[in-house]
Design an enzyme around this catalytic site. Structure first.
Site, mmCIF file in Angstrom:
data_model
loop_
_atom_site.group_PDB
_atom_site.id
_atom_site.type_symbol
_atom_site.label_atom_id
_atom_site.label_comp_id
_atom_site.label_asym_id
_atom_site.label_seq_id
_atom_site.Cartn_x
_atom_site.Cartn_y
_atom_site.Cartn_z
ATOM 1 N N ASP A 95 0.785 -1.238 0.000
ATOM 2 C CA ASP A 95 0.000 0.000 0.000
ATOM 3 C C ASP A 95 0.818 1.290 0.000
ATOM 4 O OD1 ASP A 95 1.076 -0.384 2.488
ATOM 5 O OD2 ASP A 95 -0.793 -0.292 3.607
ATOM 6 N N HIS A 96 2.083 1.199 0.428
ATOM 7 C CA HIS A 96 2.837 2.449 0.626
ATOM 8 C C HIS A 96 3.586 2.949 -0.613
ATOM 9 C CE1 HIS A 96 2.012 2.025 4.877
ATOM 10 N NE2 HIS A 96 2.742 3.082 5.162
ATOM 11 N N ASP A 160 3.779 -1.035 11.549
ATOM 12 C CA ASP A 160 3.300 0.281 11.146
ATOM 13 C C ASP A 160 2.642 0.876 12.375
ATOM 14 O OD1 ASP A 160 2.441 1.822 8.365
ATOM 15 O OD2 ASP A 160 1.163 2.237 10.091
ATOM 16 N N ARG A 448 -1.475 12.404 10.124
ATOM 17 C CA ARG A 448 -0.219 13.133 10.383
ATOM 18 C C ARG A 448 -0.098 14.330 9.459
ATOM 19 N NH1 ARG A 448 3.416 7.899 11.323
ATOM 20 N NH2 ARG A 448 2.579 7.644 13.418
ATOM 21 N N SER A 643 6.455 7.313 13.143
ATOM 22 C CA SER A 643 6.355 6.015 12.485
ATOM 23 C C SER A 643 7.092 4.886 13.192
ATOM 24 C CB SER A 643 6.917 6.198 11.081
ATOM 25 O OG SER A 643 7.488 5.024 10.613
ATOM 26 N N ARG A 645 8.978 2.895 11.433
ATOM 27 C CA ARG A 645 10.047 2.493 10.502
ATOM 28 C C ARG A 645 11.382 2.295 11.234
ATOM 29 N NH1 ARG A 645 9.374 8.318 7.624
ATOM 30 N NH2 ARG A 645 7.252 7.546 7.776
#
Ligand code: MIC
Ligand code: SF4
Length: 755
Positions: A95-96, A160, A448, A643, A645
């Site tokens: 999706d990203h 995520d 965000r 995030s 990440r």
């Protein structure tokens, strides 16, 4: 289709006894969060009154979800563990990586060809290890999880930060870095600092222009971006049960913006309705049988102050629509105050673009309420002033809203429908003219709004609101338009008012979809090969990081002293950089390029202590690395906010940064640093931040006796020969100290597996 029904039934079968045992051990009624946590203690951990905010506890999550931008690193790590199959049901969602430019179909096919290598890698590695794979176009991870996998009383982790969305269906769902996901998929326990508990009592009922989004926008204003750190937020009260399940999802989703570990709601009728509508009646029936275990005890909700660390009460009947922003999601302004506040701050009030959708707000209900406003444009002779875009959260929703004519109505107001993906929410928005960096205002229903996040332009002011309010402001083209009181002038010159939004919680004709985009893994994946080309620019196999050398760390060069907000977007930017998420060396070229250097107030310009010259952060760090010199990064409050990440931790690790010393950390980032074998330290005395000078060489003392709860000493060797000695705290437990010593958690797993 119901996925993993056996798993759900098994969880439910064990839940009553586990919850009763916990109640007995604690000698008191339990909140919902506690019930779920105690029902998921790792085998062999006996229930006791764990100290909230102090004790690390081992848990056994039911499942794992990963999105493509983080799955690459998670699965590259998993691939080195020597396991044959994932130990718990897991999924990957593409999706990203889809750029929103024109419209869904063409944008999607371009993404499929641009990212072919990465999608092939994810699809084949999923196939090999027994992971469900959701193809590009299937939708955004959190929406797809809510529609297919989330279940009341379950516990999951996801790579995520908005994994927390599944709290809308009564889960404890927590965002983590890939290394944590890797542990759970490898069959290990997952540890978490026992969270504090924040109770939010919702009284009254939403009405008119107010929506679930406004609840969390208000909560964010109260608690701020760090107010939820290491806490679970539990919502209850008549206002909670009267809200839709997807609305609850929105509220939980944006709990990530207050730093909360997660948020959740007790099982109720709205959840049953949603489960049934999404084809999971069996799950609802199973939940009904143990429903008292899927919500907090009545005594808790009757006297919340006794059981929660903090209680907030919000009367939904009086709640106003809010707009939060710009640049931070906790700057909350009720719509009635926007005229005044925008004028005081000199914010441009012309709205250029309104964007709805994202994992936060793309339910059928959201879209149907927004469409009720779009309809009024023609009915009242208006013209939409701003550009308008929609990013549906899943193919299930997209297909259904197309069938029900909503997309048609939106197209009549000039809307563009992007692919079912993150798109503009993660900077994958090829916005025309963004490169001119003009100061401008946009409003969106995402979560965000950090600088540069949506279109890469630092001068775009983004405000977060409900999809309904975003639609109204896009129609008006004005940030200060208050639809409750203000009128618009139509094409005939008449003053007209917009009627409040109205929609349906769920589609009257049921959800429909032709191809939801799911690919099941092979029964036996042992023959599947996973290909990573050695000259690939997008993927790179991982090498184990070096173990700790066994001594104190001496003469670390200060790489940067970051000033103010330093989110994971500042540490490892997204947008165009997302394409390197599977290639550690390439993505390291974005390390800290968004962080503001305290000494010159500039981004990506730091002093190289070897040459005295100023240059970009990554290049400076590479110069230290080439010279065999280690370094340290210093930061401000809530460092690593945002995030999950882990690139934000792996990049510094890869380039030779050893220590990150800050005033305070965001939860996921702190864990990510520890997992990768870095030292994550906090100033014992926050004022010591001021003592760090640009040319400092820094020693970390006490590592040979690195012990839980025992602070370390830091010696600042200044360029003029003077010294300051300061104290740094840490939150490492025994296990995490092992990670540090081994050079990273993965090295510990490898050692256990004999690799
Ligand atoms: C985000 O919203 O910032 C992201 C992109 O979804 C991240 C994950 C990532 O960086 O890949 C998150 O929230 O964890
Ligand atoms: Fe995607 Fe945005 Fe949701 Fe993150 S917050 S998962 S980028 S839609």
């Amino acid at each position: 289709m119901v996925f993993d029904l056996d798993l759900i039934k098994k969880t439910y079968a064990g839940m009553p006894a586990k919850v009763e045992a916990a109640k007995k051990a604690l000698g008191r009624p339990l909140t919902l969060a506690e019930k779920i946590l105690y029902a998921h203690l790792w085998d062999g951990v006996s229930p006791r009154d764990f100290q909230r905010g102090k004790d690390y506890v081992d848990f056994a999550p039911d499942r794992v979800a990963m999105q493509d931008a983080t799955a690459q690193m998670a699965l590259l790590q998993f691939d080195t563990t020597g396991r044959k199959k994932v130990a718990v049901p897991s999924t990957v969602h593409c999706d990203h990586l889809i750029v929103a430019k024109n419209e869904g179909k063409s944008d999607l096919s371009k993404a499929v060809s641009d990212n072919e290598e990465v999608y092939n890698f994810l699809s084949s590695i999923s196939n090999k290890y027994g992971i469900g794979f959701w193809k590009p176009g299937a939708g955004i991870i959190h929406q797809v999880v809510l529609e297919n996998y989330a279940f009341p009383g379950g516990m999951m982790i996801g790579t995520d930060s908005h994994t927390v969305n599944a709290g809308g269906l009564g889960m404890i769902a927590i965002g983590v870095g890939g290394a944590d996901a890797c542990d759970v998929m490898a069959g290990l326990s997952w540890e978490l600092l026992m969270p504090k508990l924040i109770g939010v009592k919702l009284t009254g009922k939403l009405n008119g222009w107010t929506s679930p989004k406004d609840v969390i926008l208000k909560v964010a204003g109260i608690l701020t971006v760090k107010g939820g750190t290491n806490a679970i937020v539990e919502y209850f009260g008549e206002g909670a049960t009267s809200m839709s399940c997807t609305g609850k999802g929105t509220i939980c989703n944006m709990g990530a913006e207050i730093g909360a570990t997660t948020s959740t709601f007790g099982y109720d009728e709205s959840m049953r309705r949603y489960l049934e509508a999404t084809g999971r009646k069996e799950v609802a029936d199973a939940a009904d049988q143990i429903k008292e275990y899927l919500t907090g005890d009545p005594e808790v909700y009757a006297n919340p102050e006794k059981y929660f660390d903090k209680v907030i009460e919000i009367n939904l009947s009086e709640l106003e629509p809010h707009l939060n922003g710009p640049f931070t999601p906790d700057l909350a302004t009720p719509i009635s105050k926007m005229k005044e506040v925008a004028a005081q701050n000199g914010w441009p009030t012309k709205v250029e673009v309104g964007l709805i959708g994202s994992c936060t707000n793309s339910s059928y209900e959201d879209i149907s309420r927004a469409v009720s406003l779009a309809k009024q444009v023609a009915e009242k002779g208006l013209k939409t002033k701003a550009e308008f875009t929609i990013t549906p959260g899943s193919e299930l929703v997209r297909y259904t809203i197309e069938r029900d004519g909503f997309l048609d109505t939106f197209s009549k107001i000039g809307a563009r429908v992007f692919a079912n993906a993150c798109g503009p929410c993660i900077g994958m928005w090829d916005r025309m003219g963004a490169e001119k960096q003009e100061r401008n205002t946009i409003v969106h229903s995402f979560n965000r709004n950090f600088a540069k996040r949506a279109d890469g332009n630092p001068n775009t002011l983004a405000f977060v609101a409900s999809p309904e309010l975003v639609t109204a402001l896009a129609i008006a083209g004005d940030l200060t338009f208050n639809p409750i009181t203000d009128t618009l002038i139509n094409e005939k010159g008449e003053a007209v008012k917009l009627d409040p939004p109205a929609g349906n919680e769920l589609p009257a004709a049921g959800f429909a979809v032709e191809d939801a985009g799911y690919q099941a893994p092979a029964e036996d994946g042992s023959k599947v090969t996973v290909d990573v080309k050695s000259d690939s620019k997008r993927l790179q196999l991982l090498y184990p990081f070096a173990a700790w050398e066994g001594t104190d760390l001496k003469s670390l060069k200060l790489l940067i002293k970051a000033k103010g907000k330093c989110t994971t977007d500042h540490i490892s930017m997204a947008g165009p950089w997302l394409k390197f998420r599977g290639h550690l060396d390439n993505i390291s070229n974005n390390m800290l390029i968004g962080a503001v250097n305290f000494f010159n107030e500039k981004t990506d310009l730091v002093k190289n202590q070897l040459t005295g010259e100023y240059g970009p952060v990554p290049a400076t760090q590479r110069a230290y690395k080439a010279a065999g010199i280690s370094s340290i990064v210093v930061g401000d409050e809530n460092y690593g906010e945002g995030s999950s990440r882990e690139h934000a931790a792996m990049e510094p690790r890869h380039l030779g940064v050893r220590v990150v010393l800050v005033k305070s950390f965001a939860r996921i980032h702190e864990t990510n640093l520890k997992k990768q074998g870095m030292l994550a330290l906090t100033f014992a005395n926050k004022e010591d931040y001021a003592k760090i000078q640009e040319d400092d060489n820094i020693d970390i003392i006490g590592l040979t006796n690195f012990t839980p709860g025992k602070p370390l000493e830091i010696v600042l060797n200044h360029a003029d020969g003077s010294q300051d000695t300061i104290v740094a705290n840490h939150s490492y437990n025994e296990q995490q100290i092992e990670w540090f010593k081994a050079g990273g958690a993965l090295n510990v797993i490898r050692k256990q597996a004999g690799i």
